[in-house]
Design a protein around this motif. Sequence first.
Motif, short mmCIF file in Angstrom:
data_model
loop_
_atom_site.label_atom_id
_atom_site.label_comp_id
_atom_site.label_asym_id
_atom_site.label_seq_id
_atom_site.Cartn_x
_atom_site.Cartn_y
_atom_site.Cartn_z
N ARG A 440 -54.23 40.93 156.42
CA ARG A 440 -54.61 41.38 154.85
C ARG A 440 -53.68 42.79 154.55
O ARG A 440 -52.87 42.78 153.42
N GLU A 441 -53.52 43.68 155.48
CA GLU A 441 -52.72 44.78 155.27
C GLU A 441 -51.16 44.37 155.25
O GLU A 441 -50.24 45.07 154.50
N SER A 442 -50.61 43.39 155.83
CA SER A 442 -49.24 43.03 155.85
C SER A 442 -49.08 42.33 154.57
O SER A 442 -48.15 42.70 154.00
N LEU A 443 -50.08 41.68 154.32
CA LEU A 443 -49.70 40.93 152.78
C LEU A 443 -49.75 41.90 151.48
O LEU A 443 -49.10 41.73 150.68
N ALA A 444 -50.59 42.92 151.80
CA ALA A 444 -50.54 44.11 150.65
C ALA A 444 -49.12 44.86 150.52
O ALA A 444 -48.82 44.96 149.62
N ARG A 445 -48.68 44.90 151.91
CA ARG A 445 -47.32 45.32 151.83
C ARG A 445 -46.52 44.49 151.11
O ARG A 445 -45.28 45.17 150.54
N LEU A 446 -46.57 43.40 151.66
CA LEU A 446 -45.47 42.37 151.03
C LEU A 446 -45.80 42.32 149.64
O LEU A 446 -44.88 42.24 148.67
N ALA A 447 -47.08 42.24 149.11
CA ALA A 447 -47.23 42.26 147.61
C ALA A 447 -46.72 43.45 146.95
O ALA A 447 -46.25 43.28 145.76
N LYS A 448 -46.78 44.43 147.65
CA LYS A 448 -46.25 45.72 146.86
C LYS A 448 -44.46 45.61 146.50
O LYS A 448 -44.20 46.18 145.27
N GLN A 449 -43.97 45.15 147.63
CA GLN A 449 -42.62 44.91 147.20
C GLN A 449 -42.15 43.85 146.32
O GLN A 449 -41.54 43.93 145.53
N ALA A 450 -43.26 42.85 146.52
CA ALA A 450 -42.81 41.38 145.49
C ALA A 450 -43.06 42.17 143.93
O ALA A 450 -42.45 41.65 143.14
N GLY A 451 -44.19 42.96 143.94
CA GLY A 451 -44.47 43.38 142.55
C GLY A 451 -43.45 44.17 141.74
O GLY A 451 -43.28 44.27 140.59
N ARG A 452 -42.49 44.96 142.75
CA ARG A 452 -41.48 45.74 142.09
C ARG A 452 -40.48 44.92 141.89
O ARG A 452 -39.31 45.55 141.21
N THR A 453 -40.33 43.66 142.47
CA THR A 453 -39.06 43.00 142.32
C THR A 453 -39.09 41.87 141.07
O THR A 453 -38.09 41.72 140.45
N PHE A 454 -40.23 41.28 141.07
CA PHE A 454 -40.37 40.18 139.84
C PHE A 454 -41.03 40.68 138.68
O PHE A 454 -42.21 41.10 138.88
N THR A 455 -40.28 40.39 137.70
CA THR A 455 -40.66 40.93 136.47
C THR A 455 -41.73 39.66 135.64
O THR A 455 -42.58 39.89 134.92
N SER A 456 -41.10 38.45 136.14
CA SER A 456 -41.76 37.32 135.69
C SER A 456 -42.25 36.35 137.11
O SER A 456 -41.48 35.60 137.32
N PRO A 457 -43.35 36.92 137.61
CA PRO A 457 -43.68 36.23 138.85
C PRO A 457 -44.06 34.66 138.73
O PRO A 457 -44.64 34.33 137.83
N GLY A 458 -43.65 33.68 139.56
CA GLY A 458 -43.83 32.36 139.86
C GLY A 458 -45.52 32.48 140.30
O GLY A 458 -46.08 33.24 140.41
N ASP A 459 -45.75 31.01 140.59
CA ASP A 459 -47.08 30.88 141.07
C ASP A 459 -47.51 31.55 142.25
O ASP A 459 -48.51 32.15 142.62
N GLY A 460 -46.55 31.44 143.33
CA GLY A 460 -46.56 31.79 144.54
C GLY A 460 -46.78 33.34 144.63
O GLY A 460 -47.50 33.99 145.30
N VAL A 461 -45.89 34.05 143.82
CA VAL A 461 -46.10 35.74 143.66
C VAL A 461 -47.28 36.12 143.06
O VAL A 461 -47.85 36.80 143.46
N ASP A 462 -47.58 35.23 141.91
CA ASP A 462 -48.69 35.69 141.25
C ASP A 462 -50.00 35.38 142.16
O ASP A 462 -50.80 36.19 142.11
N TRP A 463 -50.32 34.47 142.79
CA TRP A 463 -51.39 34.23 143.86
C TRP A 463 -51.25 35.69 144.56
O TRP A 463 -52.41 36.22 145.15
N LEU A 464 -50.17 35.88 145.51
CA LEU A 464 -50.09 36.97 146.23
C LEU A 464 -50.54 38.42 145.72
O LEU A 464 -51.28 38.85 146.31
N LEU A 465 -50.05 38.61 144.33
CA LEU A 465 -50.45 39.80 143.88
C LEU A 465 -52.07 39.76 143.40
O LEU A 465 -52.76 40.84 143.76
N ASN A 466 -52.39 38.83 143.16
CA ASN A 466 -53.92 38.65 142.84
C ASN A 466 -54.59 38.68 143.93
O ASN A 466 -55.85 39.28 144.06
N ALA A 467 -54.42 38.00 145.28
CA ALA A 467 -54.96 37.95 146.32
C ALA A 467 -55.20 39.30 146.94
O ALA A 467 -56.06 39.66 147.75
N THR A 468 -54.23 40.29 146.68
CA THR A 468 -54.20 41.58 147.44
C THR A 468 -54.72 42.58 146.69
O THR A 468 -54.52 43.86 146.83
N LYS A 469 -55.22 42.46 145.30
CA LYS A 469 -55.58 43.26 144.46
C LYS A 469 -56.88 44.21 145.07
O LYS A 469 -57.76 43.54 145.82
#
Length: 471
Positions: A440-469
């Motif tokens: 979970r902690e590793s996914l949270a770190r990955l989500a943090k990087q993805a959230g800074r990178t994608f302004t219009s996230p796709g389905d996969g990135v959107d799932w990652l962001l929601n799963a680690t909120k």
Amino acid sequence: MAASFGIPPEGETIKALVQDRLKQAAAEEGAKITVEWRGAEQRHLYVISMPVSMLYFNPDTHRVRAQRTLDPERNRDLNERPWSEEGQEYLRYLLTRDPKDPSKTDPEYAALLEELEEFGQRDPGIISPNGILVDGNTRCAALRELGKEHIRVGVLPEDTSRQDINRVELSLQLRRDKRRDYSYLNRLIAVEEELAAGRKQEDIAREFNIKLPTLQRDRWVYELINDAIDRSKTKEGAGLRLVDFEDHQEKLRELARDYATLAAADPDGAERLKEARLAMVVLNLPKTTLRLAEANFYERYLEKRLPESLRSDGDEDGDAIGIPGLDDVAVPGDAVDVRAVRDLTDKLLKADAARRAPDKVPPAEVSAANTVFTEAREVFETATTLAGKDAKLRKRQIAVPERLTDAAEFIDQCAAEFAEARAKRALDEEAFDDALIALRESLARLAKQAGRTFTSPGDGVDWLLNATKDR
């Protein structure tokens, strides 16, 4: 290869001495050496002692077959008068040379000299009844240099032919206990001669202790080298030699593998790759650098940087090729991009041949060839630097998704092993819970990087962001 190269001048004298000593060895039940004979049986040969000065080096020995072409005049004389003093001296000289650089003494020959001087001859050679060395050519040369008078040898049967001599030499060389291997090109020549004698590729591969695909790649390499030699010929008659490719075994084998892989899907691309890498072989660039030359290397990195002297002379498709007997049928010539990189390689092959033959080529042309070589190396070094940077960028671009794919495969494997561990009551629940927290902690770190990178996230990135909120 002729059926027989005749009896050496002292052959009958040698034969008489051999027969006397064989009788003595048989009477004393002396030592023997075993050889494979005509592919059907083993022969146990008595070992006798013979004067080194009486024996003849084998003109057909594969150990120096490629190196013989170094001096066409001496090679021609050797073919015409194999038992002459000049021909035998040429063979002796070549047996002592480094296959990769014949201007130097072979380090393995130097080591053999030391071994013979310190320990004497350990293993017997093999001769024909008339005194032709079948195995032990190099040992005989070394013993002569050391001033030793005799060499121990086994003797082949009375009806030994030229073909027998070469087959026995080859079979002995391919034994795993032989210490001084044939050079790469001499092995290629040996393979082609075995095929020309009617043997099957499968049988030759087995005898050489290699796989059939390896033998087929080596044959492709040998054909490529001979084609390159033909293309390197200058108007003065200079040209590259087999030995000039001796040090490029791994580069050429790797080229053969990559060419075959690409040719199945993109024949023109395979030709462009082949020509670009052959040019790099001629320039003696490292193997790791050659890997940067892919199918689009010429047009992407080279073409616009070439000086005028290295550019292709044509800009249209190659002339159509006619088919003998069918006047109204023709097939297209090389494509423009293939011909362009082939023209460049031809220029470098001819330049290399000219710079290696200052005795045949006028000084002005040698100087021009050296200039071409210098310019080409500079252009290729720039091009490969750029190609290397692009390769690193592509590697970084695919590294992240590849890591995730690997992680998904590990989790799939974990799911299967989880079920098995639960069924066997072997699951460590506390350790499993701790591992999930780390995930979970590793996914949270990955989500943090993805959230800074994608302004219009796709389905996969959107799932990652929601799963680690945070909840």
